[in-house]
Design a protein around this motif. Structure first.
Motif, PDB file in Angstrom:
ATOM      1  N   GLY B 229      17.219  -0.793 -23.129  1.00  0.00           N
ATOM      2  CA  GLY B 229      17.444   0.534 -22.537  1.00  0.00           C
ATOM      3  C   GLY B 229      16.255   1.469 -22.554  1.00  0.00           C
ATOM      4  O   GLY B 229      16.163   2.374 -21.731  1.00  0.00           O
ATOM      5  N   ILE B 244      15.057   1.823 -12.810  1.00  0.00           N
ATOM      6  CA  ILE B 244      15.984   1.533 -13.910  1.00  0.00           C
ATOM      7  C   ILE B 244      16.644   2.813 -14.371  1.00  0.00           C
ATOM      8  O   ILE B 244      15.982   3.835 -14.537  1.00  0.00           O
ATOM      9  CB  ILE B 244      15.206   0.937 -15.109  1.00  0.00           C
ATOM     10  CG1 ILE B 244      14.515  -0.367 -14.750  1.00  0.00           C
ATOM     11  CG2 ILE B 244      16.123   0.767 -16.330  1.00  0.00           C
ATOM     12  CD1 ILE B 244      15.407  -1.559 -14.678  1.00  0.00           C
ATOM     13  N   ARG B 245      17.948   2.752 -14.587  1.00  0.00           N
ATOM     14  CA  ARG B 245      18.637   3.837 -15.269  1.00  0.00           C
ATOM     15  C   ARG B 245      19.348   3.273 -16.486  1.00  0.00           C
ATOM     16  O   ARG B 245      19.911   2.187 -16.420  1.00  0.00           O
ATOM     17  CB  ARG B 245      19.653   4.500 -14.339  1.00  0.00           C
ATOM     18  CG  ARG B 245      19.151   5.835 -13.820  1.00  0.00           C
ATOM     19  CD  ARG B 245      20.061   6.346 -12.777  1.00  0.00           C
ATOM     20  NE  ARG B 245      21.211   7.019 -13.356  1.00  0.00           N
ATOM     21  CZ  ARG B 245      22.187   7.546 -12.623  1.00  0.00           C
ATOM     22  NH1 ARG B 245      22.141   7.458 -11.317  1.00  0.00           N
ATOM     23  NH2 ARG B 245      23.189   8.151 -13.203  1.00  0.00           N
ATOM     24  N   THR B 246      19.327   4.028 -17.563  1.00  0.00           N
ATOM     25  CA  THR B 246      19.913   3.558 -18.809  1.00  0.00           C
ATOM     26  C   THR B 246      21.352   4.061 -18.927  1.00  0.00           C
ATOM     27  O   THR B 246      21.599   5.267 -18.906  1.00  0.00           O
ATOM     28  CB  THR B 246      19.053   4.037 -19.987  1.00  0.00           C
ATOM     29  OG1 THR B 246      17.750   3.482 -19.826  1.00  0.00           O
ATOM     30  CG2 THR B 246      19.630   3.573 -21.309  1.00  0.00           C
ATOM     31  N   ARG B 290      29.548   5.871 -16.165  1.00  0.00           N
ATOM     32  CA  ARG B 290      28.937   6.296 -14.911  1.00  0.00           C
ATOM     33  C   ARG B 290      27.672   7.134 -15.108  1.00  0.00           C
ATOM     34  O   ARG B 290      26.760   7.097 -14.311  1.00  0.00           O
ATOM     35  CB  ARG B 290      29.929   7.113 -14.070  1.00  0.00           C
ATOM     36  CG  ARG B 290      31.046   6.316 -13.446  1.00  0.00           C
ATOM     37  CD  ARG B 290      30.592   5.601 -12.177  1.00  0.00           C
ATOM     38  NE  ARG B 290      29.863   4.369 -12.461  1.00  0.00           N
ATOM     39  CZ  ARG B 290      30.432   3.178 -12.658  1.00  0.00           C
ATOM     40  NH1 ARG B 290      31.716   3.032 -12.555  1.00  0.00           N
ATOM     41  NH2 ARG B 290      29.701   2.123 -12.917  1.00  0.00           N
ATOM     42  N   TYR B 291      27.660   7.914 -16.161  1.00  0.00           N
ATOM     43  CA  TYR B 291      26.536   8.834 -16.364  1.00  0.00           C
ATOM     44  C   TYR B 291      25.480   8.167 -17.257  1.00  0.00           C
ATOM     45  O   TYR B 291      25.807   7.335 -18.100  1.00  0.00           O
ATOM     46  CB  TYR B 291      27.035  10.144 -16.980  1.00  0.00           C
ATOM     47  CG  TYR B 291      27.892   9.943 -18.211  1.00  0.00           C
ATOM     48  CD1 TYR B 291      27.309   9.890 -19.472  1.00  0.00           C
ATOM     49  CD2 TYR B 291      29.272   9.756 -18.118  1.00  0.00           C
ATOM     50  CE1 TYR B 291      28.076   9.680 -20.595  1.00  0.00           C
ATOM     51  CE2 TYR B 291      30.053   9.537 -19.238  1.00  0.00           C
ATOM     52  CZ  TYR B 291      29.444   9.501 -20.462  1.00  0.00           C
ATOM     53  OH  TYR B 291      30.190   9.280 -21.585  1.00  0.00           O
ATOM     54  N   ALA B 292      24.229   8.544 -17.063  1.00  0.00           N
ATOM     55  CA  ALA B 292      23.143   7.964 -17.847  1.00  0.00           C
ATOM     56  C   ALA B 292      23.275   8.377 -19.303  1.00  0.00           C
ATOM     57  O   ALA B 292      23.662   9.505 -19.603  1.00  0.00           O
ATOM     58  CB  ALA B 292      21.803   8.441 -17.294  1.00  0.00           C
ATOM     59  N   SER B 293      22.983   7.444 -20.217  1.00  0.00           N
ATOM     60  CA  SER B 293      23.129   7.763 -21.632  1.00  0.00           C
ATOM     61  C   SER B 293      22.244   6.861 -22.481  1.00  0.00           C
ATOM     62  O   SER B 293      22.069   5.687 -22.178  1.00  0.00           O
ATOM     63  CB  SER B 293      24.583   7.594 -22.054  1.00  0.00           C
ATOM     64  OG  SER B 293      24.694   7.718 -23.447  1.00  0.00           O
ATOM     65  N   TYR B 294      21.689   7.427 -23.532  1.00  0.00           N
ATOM     66  CA  TYR B 294      20.903   6.655 -24.498  1.00  0.00           C
ATOM     67  C   TYR B 294      21.641   6.547 -25.829  1.00  0.00           C
ATOM     68  O   TYR B 294      21.030   6.388 -26.863  1.00  0.00           O
ATOM     69  CB  TYR B 294      19.538   7.332 -24.718  1.00  0.00           C
ATOM     70  CG  TYR B 294      18.511   7.003 -23.659  1.00  0.00           C
ATOM     71  CD1 TYR B 294      17.584   5.998 -23.847  1.00  0.00           C
ATOM     72  CD2 TYR B 294      18.467   7.709 -22.463  1.00  0.00           C
ATOM     73  CE1 TYR B 294      16.636   5.692 -22.893  1.00  0.00           C
ATOM     74  CE2 TYR B 294      17.520   7.424 -21.490  1.00  0.00           C
ATOM     75  CZ  TYR B 294      16.606   6.413 -21.717  1.00  0.00           C
ATOM     76  OH  TYR B 294      15.674   6.107 -20.767  1.00  0.00           O
ATOM     77  N   GLN B 295      22.969   6.684 -25.805  1.00  0.00           N
ATOM     78  CA  GLN B 295      23.716   6.698 -27.059  1.00  0.00           C
ATOM     79  C   GLN B 295      24.542   5.435 -27.239  1.00  0.00           C
ATOM     80  O   GLN B 295      25.286   5.052 -26.348  1.00  0.00           O
ATOM     81  CB  GLN B 295      24.655   7.895 -27.067  1.00  0.00           C
ATOM     82  CG  GLN B 295      23.939   9.216 -27.057  1.00  0.00           C
ATOM     83  CD  GLN B 295      24.900  10.321 -26.752  1.00  0.00           C
ATOM     84  OE1 GLN B 295      25.632  10.755 -27.607  1.00  0.00           O
ATOM     85  NE2 GLN B 295      24.917  10.745 -25.510  1.00  0.00           N
ATOM     86  N   SER B 299      33.666   5.291 -27.079  1.00  0.00           N
ATOM     87  CA  SER B 299      34.543   6.421 -26.800  1.00  0.00           C
ATOM     88  C   SER B 299      35.995   5.982 -26.644  1.00  0.00           C
ATOM     89  O   SER B 299      36.280   4.891 -26.144  1.00  0.00           O
ATOM     90  CB  SER B 299      34.088   7.144 -25.530  1.00  0.00           C
ATOM     91  OG  SER B 299      34.347   6.351 -24.405  1.00  0.00           O
TER      92      SER B 299
END
Lengths: 80, 405
Positions: B229, B244-246, B290-295, B299
């Protein structure tokens, strides 16, 4: 769990929202028109940090809004 | 620290050694892809002056955070050829490495819940059959014969119209794949440095000449980024911009279920997949967030949504309980195909864009990238997956085959 901050309704659960999109930004350093098109169509900033997005509060006020979210922490802030 | 890895690989010599000042090849990222490349460099090409650097322990990233499904039923011929090769390499991996990776054949049913999706799955089956991957479209009755637990009415809302059937699909234990490659590479003299984060790339003119680690610089003839990522940051050091999107991809397992569940069940309309692990527990996953995230956080929203979808088609799962979940941060490419090989910067190669489909590709990608590094020429199998394809208007768009779009 992600909680989204709507400017009208306040902080609400993620399920009430629909994710809109990012604002694609092509860097000024790319000057060739063809290369700019390729960059606009495909490339991503993919920032680990605050990004500007569009969200739609589907099960709330049903308004689109622009918000800034940190991709590492999901902390919300107001766009400039 | 993952003590299991330590015992298995016997890495304590790391404690009183330091990385050399220079290697022929430095690989950033000790996941499956990085380790497989090192393994094939050593075994196929005799290149053993190689270092694999990992910021954490090996297999800590997406190699340890996936759903372990190995299949080849993709949507474009170039992808089918590539994943088919990988599927066959996985089948031989235990014999080749001498390590038990718990490889097991698990036929896949890719279900359709509408007439139009049934057409898509029919097309997929025909295309795969034509490309040499045994595959056929089967009706609801045959689905129920293969997986008797299916509710063919789909809870009344998602009736099963049929499925594309991929009998060669398999699963394997993800950590063991990383360990098998690491062990094979170590035995041939490759250095694996755990807990050695790379903080920058060394550059000389337009060329990448090594990496800067927290402990100091390491020079390298070739640097390969096999990062997950965080790849955009690494490529950014070399001035390479990536499509690239993470995104975060979550998955979870339930408690064990005594009855055998014979395959991998996935749904094109509902977007989820279920398989049974070797200990009887059910492994479930679905689309990436759907949304970009680095976590790497799990959930409740996600768990609830996947459970609801799975119970629609497999009602017996309503009684299962969730034991644990995990989340990987995936390098999702904008055309849903991997990005392999040259970057336009000398001395810097990439293995990225593995999004939610990287585990099944580990052997083939490692072998082909090792070939690229050893010979300097891009092998035909991965030539369509170069970073330059976007500028050439030759993107390999295949979102429907990811199963996670």
């Amino acid at each position: 769990m992600l909680r989204v901050t709507c400017p009208t309704c306040g902080t609400r659960p993620y399920e009430e929202f629909r994710y809109g999109s990012l604002f694609p930004v092509t860097p000024d350093s790319i000057t060739d028109p063809d290369a700019r098109q390729v960059d606009h169509a495909w490339m991503q900033d993919n920032v680990a940090g605050p990004i500007t997005e569009r969200w739609f509060h589907e099960a709330g006020c049903r308004r689109w809004f622009t918000a800034v979210r940190d991709t590492r922490t999901d902390a919300w802030s107001q766009p400039d | 620290m993952n003590e299991f890895v330590e015992t298995l690989l016997d890495l304590p010599w790391q404690a009183d050694h330091a990385p050399k000042a220079a290697y022929d090849v430095v690989i950033i990222g000790g996941g499956g892809h990085g380790l497989a490349t090192a393994y094939y460099l050593a075994t196929r090409h005799g290149i053993t002056n190689v270092a694999v650097l990992d910021a954490s322990y090996i297999g800590a990233g997406n190699t340890g955070r996936n759903t372990t499904i190995i299949r080849a039923n993709y949507g474009i011929p170039e992808s089918v050829a590539f994943y088919r090769h990988s599927l066959h390499m996985y089948a031989d991996l235990e014999a080749e490495t001498g390590c038990w990776i718990m490889h097991a054949n698990r036929p896949q049913l890719w279900m359709a819940h509408s007439v139009s999706t049934a057409r898509t799955e029919q097309a997929r089956a025909l295309m795969n059959e034509a490309c040499g991957v045994p595959s056929r479209f089967i009706g609801p009755d045959e689905c129920a014969e293969i997986v008797p637990q299916l509710d063919l009415t789909g809870g009344g809302r998602y009736p099963i119209h049929g499925a594309s059937f991929h009998p060669e699909a398999a699963t394997a234990r993800h950590d063991r794949v990383a360990w098998a490659y690491a062990q094979g590479a170590l035995r041939r003299g490759v250095h694996i440095w755990q807990h050695t984060p790379v903080v920058d790339l060394l550059r000389s003119g337009d060329r990448v000449t090594g990496v800067q680690t927290a402990a100091g610089p390491i020079r390298a003839g070739t640097v390969l980024s096999a990062v997950g990522g965080n790849v955009t940051t690494v490529a950014g050091w070399a001035g390479v911009r990536l499509p690239i999107r993470t995104h975060a991809l979550q998955a979870f397992v339930t408690n064990a279920y005594a009855q055998e569940f014979p395959g991998v069940v996935s749904s094109n309309d509902l977007v989820f997949y279920v398989s049974q692990g070797p200990r009887g527990q059910f492994l479930m996953g679905a689309e990436f967030d759907r949304y970009a995230s680095y976590q790497q956080a799990t959930s409740y929203t996600y768990v609830q949504s996947v459970a609801r979808k799975a119970i629609t088609v497999l009602p017996f799962l309503a009684k299962a309980r969730i034991l644990r979940g995990w989340t990987g941060i995936c390098d999702v490419s904008t055309d849903f195909s991997p990005i392999l090989g040259d970057t336009g910067v000398d001395g810097f190669l990439l293995s990225t864009g593995w999004g939610t489909w990287g585990f099944k590709a580990i052997p083939a990608a490692g072998e082909q990238l090792a070939l690229r590094i050893a010979t300097g020429a891009t092998p035909a199998l991965i030539a369509p997956f170069g970073l330059d394809r976007f500028a050439k208007e030759a993107a390999m768009a295949d979102p429907s085959s990811a199963g996670t779009r």
